[in-house]
Design an enzyme around this catalytic site. Structure first.
Site, PDB file in Angstrom:
ATOM      1  N   ASP A  70      41.407  40.653  39.995  1.00  0.00           N
ATOM      2  CA  ASP A  70      42.600  39.900  40.382  1.00  0.00           C
ATOM      3  C   ASP A  70      42.827  39.929  41.894  1.00  0.00           C
ATOM      4  O   ASP A  70      43.866  39.502  42.390  1.00  0.00           O
ATOM      5  CB  ASP A  70      43.843  40.385  39.632  1.00  0.00           C
ATOM      6  CG  ASP A  70      44.141  41.856  39.852  1.00  0.00           C
ATOM      7  OD1 ASP A  70      43.272  42.576  40.382  1.00  0.00           O
ATOM      8  OD2 ASP A  70      45.242  42.307  39.485  1.00  0.00           O
ATOM      9  N   ASP A  77      43.570  41.983  44.241  1.00  0.00           N
ATOM     10  CA  ASP A  77      44.655  42.647  44.968  1.00  0.00           C
ATOM     11  C   ASP A  77      44.182  43.946  45.600  1.00  0.00           C
ATOM     12  O   ASP A  77      44.914  44.569  46.366  1.00  0.00           O
ATOM     13  CB  ASP A  77      45.888  42.875  44.079  1.00  0.00           C
ATOM     14  CG  ASP A  77      45.625  43.778  42.885  1.00  0.00           C
ATOM     15  OD1 ASP A  77      44.459  44.162  42.649  1.00  0.00           O
ATOM     16  OD2 ASP A  77      46.588  44.105  42.162  1.00  0.00           O
ATOM     17  N   SER A  98      43.771  43.676  35.833  1.00  0.00           N
ATOM     18  CA  SER A  98      43.315  44.310  37.069  1.00  0.00           C
ATOM     19  C   SER A  98      41.853  44.730  36.960  1.00  0.00           C
ATOM     20  O   SER A  98      40.982  43.907  36.753  1.00  0.00           O
ATOM     21  CB  SER A  98      44.225  45.486  37.414  1.00  0.00           C
ATOM     22  OG  SER A  98      43.927  46.007  38.677  1.00  0.00           O
ATOM     23  N   ASP A 152      38.462  43.439  43.446  1.00  0.00           N
ATOM     24  CA  ASP A 152      38.560  43.567  41.997  1.00  0.00           C
ATOM     25  C   ASP A 152      38.912  42.211  41.370  1.00  0.00           C
ATOM     26  O   ASP A 152      39.179  41.240  42.085  1.00  0.00           O
ATOM     27  CB  ASP A 152      39.543  44.668  41.605  1.00  0.00           C
ATOM     28  CG  ASP A 152      40.984  44.387  41.985  1.00  0.00           C
ATOM     29  OD1 ASP A 152      41.221  43.477  42.796  1.00  0.00           O
ATOM     30  OD2 ASP A 152      41.871  45.082  41.472  1.00  0.00           O
TER      31      ASP A 152
END
Length: 560
Positions: A301, A303, A142, A299
């Site tokens: 990833d 999400d 993340s 960010d």
């Protein structure tokens, strides 16, 4: 025991020269050996996350293989397609970990659908559902710093794995010897045998179509003249976000050049978290230079998404996750009512630590707002309940204060791609009316009151960190505070008591104070830190801010 494990690793062909070099360097450093081998990374509903390196307490191919064998053992008991979807982001060794996971699954006779390019969390959730997989794996850490990587596990519904499934997987992992226990075949062999296949263009296109179907006012954005600066923060957002924005007609998009392409070192932003100013700094500089209406960052990833909005004086102001959650809820409700697309008995969902201002907005539009525990899987669970009842179309929006948003049921995790699209559409809409996001937020505060929401955190690093956190939470329960900064505690909700809350058990305490302020104390589920969430009210943001600072100062001694 840890020294014996260290010796085993030292004598093993680790297939990664970085690991061997690291082990040789710490040969005479007992503390360093103990730190790497005395404990193992814990697998839970958030999967695995840790710093890269050698040892059972680090992220490396051996930890990944062991965890994937646990996933494989669980999948083999589930029937169905016996298929697992895999994606990965730009983190160091991410593609290597993804291929190794595929190799373990293939060796267990399990089919794999893996992306042929790095793709974000929502794309993994979508592929898991699209191919009717038993599970999904996302290799990501993340928004953590560059030295981290991780491994998120998903269930067949495209939602992060449930507690029960994670417990079964963890039990299987513990029975798997980390260096010898996982079955494995090379990625090439898995492809040759037809067990490993890439995600097809049909799935990718269906993902984009699902996102674009969530437009509130289709066609509006192409004529609004919105000027945007965007940063993928060297992660996975570049391709999907720009594709969707182009499709809906937003073409004046300037990408932050230093943060455009995948780079697991995150050299321009040591902490690629769109919640913090440093992550948006490069984008803000560029926004001022080109006069953008909006600056947006996803960010690694993709999400979560953060933004900065242009103010009337030409400056830029960061929008918090709570503020954006309220803005999007307000925009979706008003727009869908206007367009006649609002379902009967609409449902929105937020986490218990997110702003109560959302409750006021939902009530205004006649929307049922459900509260869930922190973690987007609980919002996904609410969507699943609606789907099981044949009412999934009732779900219109879900959000968490930590910059996670979702509109639609096509995935079961937060999605920065659809959120980016809706934020830009919203900005374009207000621009077309001679208004702005900033002006609409001011109007919301004027209508419902000024709510300030802030989050602080206290870190507890090292091997004893988790024990310290447990001790603090235990003390808060055995000796409950009666006031903070002179403000009496009038209500305490302890989410470790599901019989009182009606929600699953969680390590969360919420204090309501006599002036209407709330204080939430919650250990993080993925990092060694305790988070405190403050909601304060005032006639102005400054007044509410002063109350927050007093409360924060009163709480700080509890976490030493």
């Amino acid at each position: 025991m840890y020294k014996e494990m260290y010796q085993r690793w030292l004598e093993k062909d680790l297939l990664d020269c970085d690991l061997k070099t690291e082990l040789l360097k710490i040969a005479d450093d007992d503390d360093a050996i103990k730190d790497r081998f005395a404990v193992s990374l814990q697998f839970g509903t958030a999967g695995l996350r840790g710093t890269l390196g050698a040892g059972t307490n680090r992220m490396n191919i051996w930890v990944v293989r062991q965890a994937t064998q646990g996933i494989a053992d669980w999948v083999k008991t589930q029937g169905g397609n016996q298929t697992v979807a895999i994606s990965y982001d730009s983190r160091l060794k991410g593609y290597t970990f993804a291929k190794d996971a595929a190799g373990v699954l293939a060796a267990n006779g399990i089919n794999v659908r893996i992306y042929d390019e790095l793709m974000p969390v929502p794309a993994l959730s979508f592929a898991t559902r699209y191919y009717k997989c038993n599970a999904g794996i996302m290799v990501t850490a993340s928004h953590n710093p560059a030295q981290y990587n991780g491994y998120k596990a998903y269930g067949p519904d495209g939602c992060q794995m449930t507690d029960d499934a994670a417990a079964i997987v963890y039990e299987a992992i513990q029975k798997t010897d980390i260096l010898e226990g996982a079955k494995y075949m090379s990625f090439a062999e898995g492809v040759e045998k037809g067990l490993i296949r890439f995600v097809g263009d049909d799935c990718k296109e269906a993902f984009y179509e699902a996102i674009e179907s969530r437009q509130v006012r289709p066609g509006l954005a192409k004529d609004a003249g919105l000027k945007l600066v965007y940063s993928p923060l060297n992660g996975t957002g570049l391709v999907p976000v720009t594709r969707v924005l182009k499709d809906i007609g937003i073409t004046d998009v300037t990408i932050v050049p230093e943060q455009e392409y995948p780079n697991g070192y995150f050299t321009t932003c040591s902490y690629p978290n769109p919640e913090i100013f440093a992550a948006l700094e490069k984008g803000l500089e560029l926004a001022k230079e080109v006069g953008a209406d909006l600056m947006l960052a996803t960010d690694p990833d993709a999400d979560r998404v953060g933004i900065a909005m242009k103010c009337p004086d030409g400056s830029y102001e960061l929008v918090s996750g709570n503020e954006m959650g309220v803005l999007l809820l307000d925009y979706i409700c008003a727009g869908r009512i206007e367009k006649g697309t609002m379902p009967e008995n609409p449902v929105a969902v937020k986490s218990i630590v997110s702003t109560p201002l959302a409750d006021k907005v939902a009530e205004h539009y006649g929307v049922e707002l459900r509260h869930t525990l922190t973690g987007f899987k609980w919002i996904g669970d609410q969507i699943a309940q609606l789907e099981a009842a044949g009412e999934v179309e009732r779900f219109i929006f879900g959000f968490e204060e930590s910059y996670g948003y979702l509109a639609g049921s096509y995935v079961r995790d937060k999605d920065a791609v659809v959120a980016s699209m809706l934020i830009c559409e919203m900005a374009a809409y207000y621009r077309s009316k001679g208004s702005s996001i900033k002006q609409r937020l001011t109007e919301i505060y004027e209508e419902y009151g000024v709510y300030l929401n802030k989050v602080d955190s206290f870190e507890f690093p090292g091997l004893t960190g988790m024990d310290k956190m447990s001790g603090i939470m235990a003390d808060l329960r055995t000796t409950p505070p009666t006031e903070f900064a002179g403000k009496k505690v009038v209500k305490v909700v302890d989410y470790s008591k599901p019989e009182e809350t009606g929600l699953p058990k969680a390590n969360v305490l919420i204090y309501t104070l006599e002036d209407g302020s709330t204080v939430v104390v919650r250990p993080s589920g993925t990092e060694p830190k305790i988070k405190t969430y403050f909601t304060t009210l005032g006639k102005t943001q400054d007044a509410a801010g002063k109350v927050k600072e007093l409360l924060a100062a009163a709480l700080a001694p509890l976490f030493k």
